[in-house]
Motif scaffolding. Structure first.
Motif, PDB file in Angstrom:
ATOM      1  N   LEU A   1      -0.706  -0.765  -8.965  1.00  0.00           N
ATOM      2  CA  LEU A   1      -1.210   0.157  -9.983  1.00  0.00           C
ATOM      3  C   LEU A   1      -2.737   0.117 -10.070  1.00  0.00           C
ATOM      4  O   LEU A   1      -3.387   1.166 -10.172  1.00  0.00           O
ATOM      5  CB  LEU A   1      -0.595  -0.167 -11.343  1.00  0.00           C
ATOM      6  N   MET A   2      -3.311  -1.069 -10.033  1.00  0.00           N
ATOM      7  CA  MET A   2      -4.771  -1.185 -10.132  1.00  0.00           C
ATOM      8  C   MET A   2      -5.477  -0.471  -8.979  1.00  0.00           C
ATOM      9  O   MET A   2      -6.560   0.077  -9.162  1.00  0.00           O
ATOM     10  CB  MET A   2      -5.196  -2.658 -10.183  1.00  0.00           C
ATOM     11  N   LYS A   3      -4.860  -0.472  -7.802  1.00  0.00           N
ATOM     12  CA  LYS A   3      -5.474   0.178  -6.639  1.00  0.00           C
ATOM     13  C   LYS A   3      -5.123   1.666  -6.555  1.00  0.00           C
ATOM     14  O   LYS A   3      -5.490   2.335  -5.599  1.00  0.00           O
ATOM     15  CB  LYS A   3      -5.069  -0.560  -5.360  1.00  0.00           C
TER      16      LYS A   3
ATOM     17  N   LYS B   1       1.319   7.055  -3.024  1.00  0.00           N
ATOM     18  CA  LYS B   1       1.433   6.688  -1.607  1.00  0.00           C
ATOM     19  C   LYS B   1       2.902   6.423  -1.289  1.00  0.00           C
ATOM     20  O   LYS B   1       3.514   5.492  -1.810  1.00  0.00           O
ATOM     21  CB  LYS B   1       0.616   5.437  -1.289  1.00  0.00           C
ATOM     22  N   ALA B   2       3.458   7.260  -0.426  1.00  0.00           N
ATOM     23  CA  ALA B   2       4.872   7.120  -0.077  1.00  0.00           C
ATOM     24  C   ALA B   2       5.092   7.487   1.384  1.00  0.00           C
ATOM     25  O   ALA B   2       4.326   8.258   1.969  1.00  0.00           O
ATOM     26  CB  ALA B   2       5.731   8.007  -0.974  1.00  0.00           C
ATOM     27  N   THR B   3       6.161   6.916   1.930  1.00  0.00           N
ATOM     28  CA  THR B   3       6.568   7.247   3.290  1.00  0.00           C
ATOM     29  C   THR B   3       8.075   7.493   3.294  1.00  0.00           C
ATOM     30  O   THR B   3       8.789   7.138   2.355  1.00  0.00           O
ATOM     31  CB  THR B   3       6.235   6.119   4.288  1.00  0.00           C
ATOM     32  N   LEU B   4       8.537   8.071   4.363  1.00  0.00           N
ATOM     33  CA  LEU B   4       9.960   8.300   4.570  1.00  0.00           C
ATOM     34  C   LEU B   4      10.413   7.396   5.700  1.00  0.00           C
ATOM     35  O   LEU B   4       9.892   7.489   6.823  1.00  0.00           O
ATOM     36  CB  LEU B   4      10.206   9.769   4.915  1.00  0.00           C
ATOM     37  N   GLU B   5      11.322   6.482   5.393  1.00  0.00           N
ATOM     38  CA  GLU B   5      11.858   5.523   6.366  1.00  0.00           C
ATOM     39  C   GLU B   5      10.757   4.736   7.080  1.00  0.00           C
ATOM     40  O   GLU B   5      10.874   4.430   8.262  1.00  0.00           O
ATOM     41  CB  GLU B   5      12.753   6.215   7.388  1.00  0.00           C
ATOM     42  N   HIS B   6       9.687   4.429   6.388  1.00  0.00           N
ATOM     43  CA  HIS B   6       8.556   3.672   6.944  1.00  0.00           C
ATOM     44  C   HIS B   6       7.958   4.348   8.177  1.00  0.00           C
ATOM     45  O   HIS B   6       7.286   3.720   8.971  1.00  0.00           O
ATOM     46  CB  HIS B   6       8.964   2.243   7.318  1.00  0.00           C
TER      47      HIS B   6
ATOM     48  N   VAL C   1       5.844  12.385  -4.060  1.00  0.00           N
ATOM     49  CA  VAL C   1       6.509  11.223  -4.641  1.00  0.00           C
ATOM     50  C   VAL C   1       5.477  10.538  -5.529  1.00  0.00           C
ATOM     51  O   VAL C   1       4.444  10.081  -5.038  1.00  0.00           O
ATOM     52  CB  VAL C   1       7.018  10.249  -3.555  1.00  0.00           C
ATOM     53  N   HIS C   2       5.757  10.487  -6.841  1.00  0.00           N
ATOM     54  CA  HIS C   2       4.774   9.990  -7.800  1.00  0.00           C
ATOM     55  C   HIS C   2       5.387   8.914  -8.694  1.00  0.00           C
ATOM     56  O   HIS C   2       6.368   9.188  -9.400  1.00  0.00           O
ATOM     57  CB  HIS C   2       4.257  11.134  -8.676  1.00  0.00           C
ATOM     58  N   LEU C   3       4.815   7.734  -8.678  1.00  0.00           N
ATOM     59  CA  LEU C   3       5.244   6.669  -9.577  1.00  0.00           C
ATOM     60  C   LEU C   3       4.733   7.013 -10.969  1.00  0.00           C
ATOM     61  O   LEU C   3       3.533   7.020 -11.208  1.00  0.00           O
ATOM     62  CB  LEU C   3       4.696   5.314  -9.119  1.00  0.00           C
ATOM     63  N   VAL C   4       5.655   7.329 -11.890  1.00  0.00           N
ATOM     64  CA  VAL C   4       5.255   7.745 -13.234  1.00  0.00           C
ATOM     65  C   VAL C   4       5.518   6.675 -14.292  1.00  0.00           C
ATOM     66  O   VAL C   4       4.955   6.734 -15.381  1.00  0.00           O
ATOM     67  CB  VAL C   4       5.909   9.088 -13.637  1.00  0.00           C
ATOM     68  N   GLU C   5       6.400   5.730 -13.985  1.00  0.00           N
ATOM     69  CA  GLU C   5       6.627   4.588 -14.868  1.00  0.00           C
ATOM     70  C   GLU C   5       6.860   3.364 -14.004  1.00  0.00           C
ATOM     71  O   GLU C   5       7.499   3.442 -12.952  1.00  0.00           O
ATOM     72  CB  GLU C   5       7.839   4.799 -15.782  1.00  0.00           C
ATOM     73  N   SER C   6       6.355   2.239 -14.471  1.00  0.00           N
ATOM     74  CA  SER C   6       6.470   0.986 -13.729  1.00  0.00           C
ATOM     75  C   SER C   6       6.508  -0.144 -14.741  1.00  0.00           C
ATOM     76  O   SER C   6       5.702  -0.171 -15.669  1.00  0.00           O
ATOM     77  CB  SER C   6       5.251   0.843 -12.808  1.00  0.00           C
TER      78      SER C   6
ATOM     79  N   PHE D   1       0.791  -1.221   0.000  1.00  0.00           N
ATOM     80  CA  PHE D   1       0.000   0.000   0.000  1.00  0.00           C
ATOM     81  C   PHE D   1       0.825   1.273   0.000  1.00  0.00           C
ATOM     82  O   PHE D   1       0.279   2.367  -0.054  1.00  0.00           O
ATOM     83  CB  PHE D   1      -0.985   0.021   1.174  1.00  0.00           C
ATOM     84  N   ALA D   2       2.153   1.172   0.026  1.00  0.00           N
ATOM     85  CA  ALA D   2       3.007   2.358  -0.060  1.00  0.00           C
ATOM     86  C   ALA D   2       4.425   1.928  -0.404  1.00  0.00           C
ATOM     87  O   ALA D   2       4.810   0.773  -0.202  1.00  0.00           O
ATOM     88  CB  ALA D   2       3.005   3.135   1.257  1.00  0.00           C
ATOM     89  N   ILE D   3       5.175   2.881  -0.913  1.00  0.00           N
ATOM     90  CA  ILE D   3       6.596   2.671  -1.162  1.00  0.00           C
ATOM     91  C   ILE D   3       7.326   3.705  -0.328  1.00  0.00           C
ATOM     92  O   ILE D   3       6.974   4.890  -0.343  1.00  0.00           O
ATOM     93  CB  ILE D   3       6.933   2.793  -2.655  1.00  0.00           C
ATOM     94  N   SER D   4       8.326   3.252   0.401  1.00  0.00           N
ATOM     95  CA  SER D   4       9.059   4.130   1.297  1.00  0.00           C
ATOM     96  C   SER D   4      10.431   4.455   0.716  1.00  0.00           C
ATOM     97  O   SER D   4      11.077   3.600   0.106  1.00  0.00           O
ATOM     98  CB  SER D   4       9.221   3.448   2.665  1.00  0.00           C
TER      99      SER D   4
END
Length: 184
Positions: A88-90, A95-100, A107-112, A16-19
């Motif tokens: 991606l589907m969700k 959704k991002a965090t710093l050091e969990h 912070v935006h995922l623009v390519e995957s 649910f997030a990438i840190s």
């Protein structure tokens, strides 16, 4: 040491997030496009972009349980693929965090993509990753985050946040002799 395969059970588990972290568990750092990489990335200004592996299949990751006992986990290629697609589907791309620790904006995922052959787009960025790796490119729109954490090297890679089912693959061998007692 015990070894567990992490799996995703439908409707129960997810990422649910990438840190952004200093020490990514997958032991692979991201790269950024900026003035320090002008020749390599062939850019002429600071683009505030990060690229790197989000998950690497079959990479053993050391963990420690609540009692201080170490164990290892890994994700199969199939699970990495499922995690990447579900993320991606969700629509969790922002959704991002710093050091969990704390949720962060900008912070935006623009390519995957999933690396599906020995040579793919990731190689053009100088990344030598195994097939099945989930690769992400992120646009950073928060200047303070970029200047204070990324350009300074405080954070160096990605780490996922999620819930997984654990499937025991290898149990620790217990030496029964430790239970033998001699009474004098």
């Amino acid at each position: 040491m015990e070894l567990f395969e992490l799996t995703i059970e439908e409707k129960m588990d997810e990422v649910f997030a990438i840190s952004l972290v200093e020490n990514p568990a997958i032991e692979s750092d991201f790269m950024y496009f900026g003035k320090e990489m002008i020749q390599f990335a062939k850019v002429d200004n600071d683009q505030h972009m990060l690229i790197g592996p989000v998950l690497i299949p079959d990479r053993k990751i050391l963990r420690v349980d609540g009692e201080g006992k170490p164990y290892q986990v890994y994700l199969s290629k199939e699970t990495v693929k499922k995690v990447a697609q579900n993320y991606l589907m969700k629509k969790y791309t922002d959704k991002a965090t710093l050091e969990h620790d704390k949720s962060i904006k900008g912070v935006h995922l623009v390519e995957s993509w999933l690396k599906d052959s020995k040579l793919d787009k990731s190689n053009s960025y100088g990344l030598a990753l195994p097939e099945g790796t989930w690769v992400g490119m992120f646009k950073i729109t928060d200047d303070k985050l970029w200047n204070d954490y990324i350009k300074t090297g405080v954070v160096k890679g990605f780490s996922i946040e999620g819930l997984f089912s654990h499937k025991l693959i290898h149990a620790s061998i217990i030496d029964d002799s430790i239970f033998e007692k001699t009474i004098f």
